[in-house]
Design a protein around this motif. Structure first.
Motif, PDB file in Angstrom:
ATOM      1  N   PHE A  57      14.114  78.209  62.484  1.00  0.00           N
ATOM      2  CA  PHE A  57      12.664  78.033  62.431  1.00  0.00           C
ATOM      3  C   PHE A  57      12.052  77.993  63.817  1.00  0.00           C
ATOM      4  O   PHE A  57      12.740  77.821  64.819  1.00  0.00           O
ATOM      5  N   CYS A  58      10.734  78.149  63.890  1.00  0.00           N
ATOM      6  CA  CYS A  58       9.963  78.035  65.129  1.00  0.00           C
ATOM      7  C   CYS A  58       9.289  76.666  65.158  1.00  0.00           C
ATOM      8  O   CYS A  58       8.937  76.119  64.124  1.00  0.00           O
ATOM      9  N   ASP A  59       9.114  76.146  66.359  1.00  0.00           N
ATOM     10  CA  ASP A  59       8.467  74.853  66.507  1.00  0.00           C
ATOM     11  C   ASP A  59       7.945  74.724  67.933  1.00  0.00           C
ATOM     12  O   ASP A  59       8.362  75.468  68.829  1.00  0.00           O
ATOM     13  N   VAL A  65       6.731  77.151  73.039  1.00  0.00           N
ATOM     14  CA  VAL A  65       7.123  77.316  71.644  1.00  0.00           C
ATOM     15  C   VAL A  65       8.570  77.788  71.632  1.00  0.00           C
ATOM     16  O   VAL A  65       8.967  78.600  72.474  1.00  0.00           O
ATOM     17  N   GLY A  66       9.363  77.276  70.684  1.00  0.00           N
ATOM     18  CA  GLY A  66      10.766  77.637  70.658  1.00  0.00           C
ATOM     19  C   GLY A  66      11.256  78.087  69.304  1.00  0.00           C
ATOM     20  O   GLY A  66      10.599  77.899  68.284  1.00  0.00           O
ATOM     21  N   VAL A  67      12.438  78.685  69.328  1.00  0.00           N
ATOM     22  CA  VAL A  67      13.173  79.028  68.113  1.00  0.00           C
ATOM     23  C   VAL A  67      14.343  78.049  68.055  1.00  0.00           C
ATOM     24  O   VAL A  67      15.064  77.872  69.038  1.00  0.00           O
ATOM     25  N   PHE A  68      14.501  77.416  66.891  1.00  0.00           N
ATOM     26  CA  PHE A  68      15.523  76.393  66.724  1.00  0.00           C
ATOM     27  C   PHE A  68      16.428  76.723  65.547  1.00  0.00           C
ATOM     28  O   PHE A  68      16.011  77.378  64.596  1.00  0.00           O
ATOM     29  N   ALA A  73      22.719  69.081  57.024  1.00  0.00           N
ATOM     30  CA  ALA A  73      23.388  67.820  56.661  1.00  0.00           C
ATOM     31  C   ALA A  73      23.058  66.688  57.630  1.00  0.00           C
ATOM     32  O   ALA A  73      22.855  65.554  57.220  1.00  0.00           O
ATOM     33  N   THR A  74      22.981  67.007  58.926  1.00  0.00           N
ATOM     34  CA  THR A  74      22.745  65.961  59.921  1.00  0.00           C
ATOM     35  C   THR A  74      21.310  65.911  60.415  1.00  0.00           C
ATOM     36  O   THR A  74      20.886  64.904  60.987  1.00  0.00           O
ATOM     37  N   GLY A  75      20.562  67.007  60.247  1.00  0.00           N
ATOM     38  CA  GLY A  75      19.205  67.066  60.777  1.00  0.00           C
ATOM     39  C   GLY A  75      19.176  67.374  62.257  1.00  0.00           C
ATOM     40  O   GLY A  75      18.110  67.440  62.861  1.00  0.00           O
ATOM     41  N   ARG A  76      20.332  67.589  62.857  1.00  0.00           N
ATOM     42  CA  ARG A  76      20.414  67.878  64.287  1.00  0.00           C
ATOM     43  C   ARG A  76      19.955  69.315  64.542  1.00  0.00           C
ATOM     44  O   ARG A  76      20.423  70.242  63.904  1.00  0.00           O
ATOM     45  N   LYS A  77      19.030  69.484  65.503  1.00  0.00           N
ATOM     46  CA  LYS A  77      18.528  70.822  65.804  1.00  0.00           C
ATOM     47  C   LYS A  77      18.851  71.186  67.245  1.00  0.00           C
ATOM     48  O   LYS A  77      19.002  70.318  68.103  1.00  0.00           O
ATOM     49  N   LYS A  78      18.956  72.499  67.460  1.00  0.00           N
ATOM     50  CA  LYS A  78      19.259  73.024  68.784  1.00  0.00           C
ATOM     51  C   LYS A  78      18.283  74.146  69.098  1.00  0.00           C
ATOM     52  O   LYS A  78      18.057  75.026  68.270  1.00  0.00           O
ATOM     53  N   MET A  79      17.699  74.109  70.298  1.00  0.00           N
ATOM     54  CA  MET A  79      16.771  75.167  70.698  1.00  0.00           C
ATOM     55  C   MET A  79      17.576  76.365  71.196  1.00  0.00           C
ATOM     56  O   MET A  79      18.445  76.241  72.045  1.00  0.00           O
ATOM     57  N   LEU A  80      17.255  77.543  70.651  1.00  0.00           N
ATOM     58  CA  LEU A  80      17.929  78.774  71.034  1.00  0.00           C
ATOM     59  C   LEU A  80      17.132  79.571  72.053  1.00  0.00           C
ATOM     60  O   LEU A  80      17.692  80.302  72.860  1.00  0.00           O
ATOM     61  N   LEU A 130      13.952  91.767  69.572  1.00  0.00           N
ATOM     62  CA  LEU A 130      14.746  91.103  68.535  1.00  0.00           C
ATOM     63  C   LEU A 130      16.043  90.623  69.156  1.00  0.00           C
ATOM     64  O   LEU A 130      16.729  91.391  69.843  1.00  0.00           O
ATOM     65  N   THR A 131      16.395  89.376  68.927  1.00  0.00           N
ATOM     66  CA  THR A 131      17.668  88.849  69.386  1.00  0.00           C
ATOM     67  C   THR A 131      18.550  88.599  68.178  1.00  0.00           C
ATOM     68  O   THR A 131      18.127  87.962  67.212  1.00  0.00           O
ATOM     69  N   ILE A 132      19.769  89.123  68.249  1.00  0.00           N
ATOM     70  CA  ILE A 132      20.759  88.964  67.183  1.00  0.00           C
ATOM     71  C   ILE A 132      21.766  87.923  67.644  1.00  0.00           C
ATOM     72  O   ILE A 132      22.306  88.014  68.752  1.00  0.00           O
ATOM     73  N   CYS A 133      22.017  86.916  66.798  1.00  0.00           N
ATOM     74  CA  CYS A 133      22.927  85.823  67.143  1.00  0.00           C
ATOM     75  C   CYS A 133      24.044  85.683  66.115  1.00  0.00           C
ATOM     76  O   CYS A 133      23.850  85.988  64.940  1.00  0.00           O
ATOM     77  N   ARG A 134      25.167  85.163  66.572  1.00  0.00           N
ATOM     78  CA  ARG A 134      26.271  84.830  65.660  1.00  0.00           C
ATOM     79  C   ARG A 134      25.877  83.598  64.850  1.00  0.00           C
ATOM     80  O   ARG A 134      25.332  82.643  65.395  1.00  0.00           O
ATOM     81  N   GLY A 135      26.179  83.613  63.579  1.00  0.00           N
ATOM     82  CA  GLY A 135      25.818  82.493  62.719  1.00  0.00           C
ATOM     83  C   GLY A 135      26.688  81.271  62.901  1.00  0.00           C
ATOM     84  O   GLY A 135      26.266  80.159  62.607  1.00  0.00           O
ATOM     85  N   ASP A 136      27.909  81.452  63.417  1.00  0.00           N
ATOM     86  CA  ASP A 136      28.811  80.306  63.551  1.00  0.00           C
ATOM     87  C   ASP A 136      28.676  79.594  64.899  1.00  0.00           C
ATOM     88  O   ASP A 136      28.836  78.382  64.994  1.00  0.00           O
ATOM     89  N   THR A 137      28.352  80.341  65.972  1.00  0.00           N
ATOM     90  CA  THR A 137      28.264  79.737  67.299  1.00  0.00           C
ATOM     91  C   THR A 137      26.844  79.731  67.863  1.00  0.00           C
ATOM     92  O   THR A 137      26.615  79.124  68.909  1.00  0.00           O
ATOM     93  N   ASP A 138      25.917  80.428  67.217  1.00  0.00           N
ATOM     94  CA  ASP A 138      24.530  80.577  67.671  1.00  0.00           C
ATOM     95  C   ASP A 138      24.418  81.382  68.966  1.00  0.00           C
ATOM     96  O   ASP A 138      23.364  81.420  69.589  1.00  0.00           O
TER      97      ASP A 138
END
Length: 194
Positions: A57-59, A65-68, A73-80, A130-138
């Motif tokens: 999501f964006c926030d 403004v960032g993409v996170f 499960a934990t609610g922990r977010k990381k800015m990408l 467009l940025t393409i990211c790995r789903g397991d490591t971001d």
């Protein structure tokens, strides 16, 4: 008949109350945070992974403004990604967008300002990347520049291929595929007659 209706109403109400009581509190905060953004448009709603464990999501961020990405499960977010200065005249909603995850959640894609973004009110060449990211490591594995304007839609065909639409009138169709060597390449498709 009335007793059955009352019993069903109590049963349904009890189930709803039980689900609400068991729902982790951080999900409410996350939903409020990602759903009430002042720049949120229809195509900028948060994108959940197919297994329901992650959210893209964006926030707002400290400097813009960032993409996170968030672990549900934990609610922990990381800015990408963080867009510190918005050049595009329509603001972050014109370009910054999370798109759906690949069918197996191996990849995810988000759009952000490209090298052609300027402080103008009209769509411009190379305005969106467009940025393409790995789903397991971001980890970001590729960045592609859309030929013209904003990317208005993106849909996965397979795990390693998707199509997107860009352009001022959404008439440019692009196919993006991952090669056997791991590179991501895009090709313009013929514009449909309809």
């Amino acid at each position: 008949g009335a007793w059955i209706a009352i019993f069903v109403a109590l049963l349904v109400g009890g189930q709803t109350l039980w689900k609400f009581a068991r729902r982790p509190a951080h999900l409410d905060a996350l939903a409020e945070e990602s759903g009430n953004l002042n720049f949120m448009l229809e195509n900028e709603r948060p994108q959940a992974s197919h297994d329901g464990t992650r959210l893209l999501f964006c926030d707002s961020s400290e400097k813009g403004v960032g993409v996170f990405v968030c672990d549900v499960a934990t609610g922990r977010k990381k800015m990408l990604f963080e867009e510190r200065e918005v050049h595009f005249g329509m603001g972050p909603h014109g370009v910054l967008t999370p798109f759906p995850w690949s069918p197996d959640d191996h990849w995810f894609v988000y759009a952000h300002q490209g090298p052609g973004a300027l402080n103008e009110e009209t769509a411009l060449p190379e305005e969106t990347a467009l940025t393409i990211c790995r789903g397991d490591t971001d980890e970001a594995v590729a960045s592609l520049v859309a030929p013209f304007g904003r990317v208005v839609a993106l849909d996965w065909l397979t795990t390693n291929a998707f199509v997107y639409v860009d352009g001022t009138e959404a008439h440019d169709f692009m196919l993006v595929q991952r090669s056997d060597g791991g590179d991501w390449r895009q090709t313009r498709l013929d514009t449909p007659a309809i």
